[in-house]
Design a protein around this motif. Sequence first.
Motif, PDB file in Angstrom:
ATOM      1  N   LYS A 273       0.789  -1.293   0.141  1.00  0.00           N
ATOM      2  CA  LYS A 273      -0.025   0.257  -0.052  1.00  0.00           C
ATOM      3  C   LYS A 273       0.909   1.326   0.007  1.00  0.00           C
ATOM      4  CE  LYS A 273      -3.920  -1.470   2.483  1.00  0.00           C
ATOM      5  NZ  LYS A 273      -4.645  -1.638   3.718  1.00  0.00           N
ATOM      6  N   VAL A 274       2.033   1.327   0.739  1.00  0.00           N
ATOM      7  CA  VAL A 274       2.719   2.545   0.873  1.00  0.00           C
ATOM      8  C   VAL A 274       3.450   2.592  -0.360  1.00  0.00           C
ATOM      9  CG1 VAL A 274       4.733   3.245   1.949  1.00  0.00           C
ATOM     10  CG2 VAL A 274       3.153   2.391   3.624  1.00  0.00           C
ATOM     11  N   VAL A 275       3.910   1.648  -1.012  1.00  0.00           N
ATOM     12  CA  VAL A 275       4.588   1.958  -2.218  1.00  0.00           C
ATOM     13  C   VAL A 275       3.653   2.464  -3.400  1.00  0.00           C
ATOM     14  CG1 VAL A 275       4.604  -0.523  -3.221  1.00  0.00           C
ATOM     15  CG2 VAL A 275       6.664   1.213  -3.352  1.00  0.00           C
ATOM     16  N   LEU A 276       2.377   1.880  -3.366  1.00  0.00           N
ATOM     17  CA  LEU A 276       1.414   2.457  -4.583  1.00  0.00           C
ATOM     18  C   LEU A 276       1.351   3.683  -4.030  1.00  0.00           C
ATOM     19  CD1 LEU A 276      -0.811  -0.789  -4.874  1.00  0.00           C
ATOM     20  CD2 LEU A 276       1.039  -0.166  -6.441  1.00  0.00           C
ATOM     21  N   GLU A 277       1.013   4.027  -2.806  1.00  0.00           N
ATOM     22  CA  GLU A 277       0.674   5.669  -2.472  1.00  0.00           C
ATOM     23  C   GLU A 277       2.056   6.487  -2.878  1.00  0.00           C
ATOM     24  OE1 GLU A 277      -2.368   4.410   0.887  1.00  0.00           O
ATOM     25  OE2 GLU A 277      -0.728   5.935   1.375  1.00  0.00           O
ATOM     26  N   GLU A 278       3.151   5.977  -2.301  1.00  0.00           N
ATOM     27  CA  GLU A 278       4.276   6.991  -2.184  1.00  0.00           C
ATOM     28  C   GLU A 278       4.957   7.176  -3.522  1.00  0.00           C
ATOM     29  OE1 GLU A 278       6.486   6.584   1.521  1.00  0.00           O
ATOM     30  OE2 GLU A 278       4.580   6.824   2.859  1.00  0.00           O
ATOM     31  N   ARG A 279       4.985   6.035  -4.479  1.00  0.00           N
ATOM     32  CA  ARG A 279       5.694   5.818  -5.581  1.00  0.00           C
ATOM     33  C   ARG A 279       4.869   5.698  -6.498  1.00  0.00           C
ATOM     34  NH1 ARG A 279       9.281   9.066  -4.030  1.00  0.00           N
ATOM     35  NH2 ARG A 279       8.752   9.332  -6.303  1.00  0.00           N
ATOM     36  N   ALA A 280       3.808   6.300  -6.853  1.00  0.00           N
ATOM     37  CA  ALA A 280       3.090   6.126  -7.800  1.00  0.00           C
ATOM     38  C   ALA A 280       3.610   6.214  -9.237  1.00  0.00           C
ATOM     39  CB  ALA A 280       1.509   6.893  -7.761  1.00  0.00           C
ATOM     40  N   ASP A 281       4.463   7.369  -9.251  1.00  0.00           N
ATOM     41  CA  ASP A 281       5.019   7.643 -10.444  1.00  0.00           C
ATOM     42  C   ASP A 281       6.146   6.561 -10.985  1.00  0.00           C
ATOM     43  OD1 ASP A 281       7.054   8.081  -8.273  1.00  0.00           O
ATOM     44  OD2 ASP A 281       7.902  10.083  -9.183  1.00  0.00           O
ATOM     45  N   ASP A 282       6.865   6.113 -10.107  1.00  0.00           N
ATOM     46  CA  ASP A 282       7.755   4.869 -10.427  1.00  0.00           C
ATOM     47  C   ASP A 282       7.036   3.770 -10.855  1.00  0.00           C
ATOM     48  OD1 ASP A 282      10.218   6.440  -9.905  1.00  0.00           O
ATOM     49  OD2 ASP A 282       9.885   6.161  -7.788  1.00  0.00           O
ATOM     50  N   MET A 283       6.012   3.528  -9.974  1.00  0.00           N
ATOM     51  CA  MET A 283       5.247   2.251 -10.162  1.00  0.00           C
ATOM     52  C   MET A 283       4.545   2.207 -11.804  1.00  0.00           C
ATOM     53  SD  MET A 283       5.817   0.150  -7.916  1.00  0.00           S
ATOM     54  CE  MET A 283       4.701  -1.237  -8.605  1.00  0.00           C
ATOM     55  N   ALA A 284       4.116   3.407 -11.950  1.00  0.00           N
ATOM     56  CA  ALA A 284       3.674   3.720 -13.345  1.00  0.00           C
ATOM     57  C   ALA A 284       4.387   3.354 -14.484  1.00  0.00           C
ATOM     58  CB  ALA A 284       3.008   4.909 -13.451  1.00  0.00           C
ATOM     59  N   PHE A 285       5.605   3.707 -14.041  1.00  0.00           N
ATOM     60  CA  PHE A 285       6.976   3.317 -15.150  1.00  0.00           C
ATOM     61  C   PHE A 285       7.032   1.968 -15.244  1.00  0.00           C
ATOM     62  CE2 PHE A 285      11.460   2.236 -15.392  1.00  0.00           C
ATOM     63  CZ  PHE A 285      11.619   2.628 -16.672  1.00  0.00           C
TER      64      PHE A 285
END
Lengths: 465, 465
Positions: B274-286
Amino acid sequence: MAHAPVVDVLSGKYAVGEQVVVKGWVRTRRDSKAGLSFVALHDGSCFDPVQVIALNSLSNYEDVQKLTAGCSVAVTGSVKSSEGQGQALEIEATSIEVIGWVENPDTYPMAAKRHSIEYLREHAHLRPRTNVIGAVTRVRNCLSQAIHRFFHERGFQWISTPILTASDTEGAGEMFRVSTLDMMNIPTTDKGDVDYSQDFFGKETFLTVSGQLNVETYCTAMSNVYTFGPTFRAENSNTSRHLAEFWMIEPEVAFADLSDIASLAEDMLKYVFKVVLEERADDMAFFAQRINKDAISRLEKVIDQDFVRMDYTDAIDILKNSGKEFEFPVEWGVDLSSEHERYLAEEHVGAPIIMQNYPKDIKAFYMRINDDNKTVAAMDVLAPGIGEIIGGSQREERLDVFDRRLEEMGLDKEDYSWYRDLRRYGTVPHSGFGLGFERLVAYVTGMQNVRDVIPFPRTPGNAKY
Amino acid sequence: MAHAPVVDVLSGKYAVGEQVVVKGWVRTRRDSKAGLSFVALHDGSCFDPVQVIALNSLSNYEDVQKLTAGCSVAVTGSVKSSEGQGQALEIEATSIEVIGWVENPDTYPMAAKRHSIEYLREHAHLRPRTNVIGAVTRVRNCLSQAIHRFFHERGFQWISTPILTASDTEGAGEMFRVSTLDMMNIPTTDKGDVDYSQDFFGKETFLTVSGQLNVETYCTAMSNVYTFGPTFRAENSNTSRHLAEFWMIEPEVAFADLSDIASLAEDMLKYVFKVVLEERADDMAFFAQRINKDAISRLEKVIDQDFVRMDYTDAIDILKNSGKEFEFPVEWGVDLSSEHERYLAEEHVGAPIIMQNYPKDIKAFYMRINDDNKTVAAMDVLAPGIGEIIGGSQREERLDVFDRRLEEMGLDKEDYSWYRDLRRYGTVPHSGFGLGFERLVAYVTGMQNVRDVIPFPRTPGNAKY
């Protein structure tokens, strides 16, 4: 029913009258003539144990009367306002289940009496059960969390630099060799040297002494980075300030000069000291009472004072004109020793000092040469009561100056090719510092020896457990 | 004027029209026929670079036109609403100071084109400058911070278990030897063995393969503890899932059984995803766009699904009755291989599985024997798309049972004396698990090889940098 940590019971998270289960270890037991017993139960969640009242109506009251320090129990009972002195809340047990007895209480190494700190060190697997090491453990954890938080809030990336390295170029100290070669059958080359090409990594490999050079590669891409990991020194130093294995924090900041990094060091120390005074008030009160009476007040002073910035050259003048007799004589060019640092911080200034611009000949090859060509942009943070706690510098980012310095010091450019690449491709001014984590924990707790603020200390002749 | 991180400019922290300074590295430059240039500038603070508009009225516009990927610059300008597609905000420069050029742009290893992941690995000191490794670095940092936060919020103490150990009793894998002996002159005893009494620690010493046994000493005093540190395996494994040096997280919980620790594992994975999807949405989209199209959706699924608990014995039946042909045949008593784990998690259940109660003969000596005397209270978390990601167990806390197991396995009680002490003095049920951090980062990012999610990977034949 909820398994309640002792800290939640004592802090009033449960209402008076509420039923709870607490689980932990007996610290002490006292039997009253009135036909009841008081059991102090700790579970590591805070400094204080919770007092459990065991009435003789308990079905296993005979067992309760045999409880000794270290026995593990699960207590079910209701939260009560305490009538006695001390804590406001206690638990009146409706059941006490003994989970684990202590085999022969008379020889239990952690029996409820005062043990010397050296004795505890000899029983490092059991010492976390004591008041003092329990408190150290919570403060150490608190400081570590505060450090991660400090950097995270400021947009720093934690970088895990490698522990194993085939670079022997760090020059920060004696290194441990890591190998899988058969020690009774070392392969050799035609020249008669050890044939490390047959070793696990195909090269002679060591444990890192610092993550700095590695983390510079991430600094020159991500701007704000830090390491927090173990580092190693194979030095035969049997002092209260040295460990063969210790944890280090090394921030590295792009587009930052010496003054910027000095401010970062000051901000970081103030931040983590504030956190520990707030979040671990219980443990800090214990340290002030039993270990060092200044434990709290000296942290408060550091938080309140502006750090004083002082040039090395001015410090030498001050020391020379101090009228003090020092064991090690003072002359421009010498490294400051602990007596000098403590005189300056404790007597002359009475505040933390950021000492800066040291003679280049006593500092590392990567530090940035100042315009005087005699000093480098290095800084140490000197704290009253301990001396040097942080060392840092601006790094030499100018390739031509760096190459001249390598040559001056008789170092081979080829050995630094990847480090030089950072200066060849989009070089930037950057600066960083190193903080030995155990020295920080020792300073905060007032513990005299770093061996007592790390779970299993590694020193010459000792890697037990 | 404030030095503004790119993330703050893009997220609108500065008003349109406000003057800022941004500092970083050029990713691309594009010259327009209209007499202006667009410079994409990154500083590591977020995935996207900020677009800088350089008008030809700049005094050094000739220099600007020479900027190439990797050059470092300081840009002063005002925040503007962008008229183009993509980002909402950009910077119109009033000055662009070139801080560091790229020496010979034609041979710059990180020139602006697509490089293979293997090529990047060969340039590990420069690869953080790329989109992909920059994104990995931020996600890795985010996961590490989330893990510390998860445990801190639940009252766990971080324990730094030792890296160097003279115990060879862990049995979790091949170990690296650490020594300061002169390899060309190994001292021997009268019996002709290596005389480790002359070595730094006075005993043969290794790099740890796990902090578990050590951290149990703190668990049985502080209740809730965890390690987060490097561990080592001297195995000659050249796979996409193995490193000689990797980071591990090992929580250990007192008064917890297998079911409790399975819940903790499930909660932890959901929390950090959950944290990574919230806080690193930009990188996860990449990552979803370029590395693995399921990168985001599979994390969302793990968050939303209940983990399915399944006994090993039932799993064997399911596999036998599956009608599938497996490369490795299935029989009660065999260790599950990756194909089995993935069939169960991906095809049979379609959700993460907590597989539990494995045959004792394929598991470690410290795991708690179940009442059937055939299985142990061990569990693995199997995640769709990767297989085993966590392994844990309840530990054998009963001294007599533990001693029988040591004997069965031909292990010497004396070697486990301090570990046995934890069972002799106030023993408690306790459980824990281990999570390989790089496998977690690889799973979250979709990166295929763990060598690309740690800054400087160590593998057989490679300890460069």
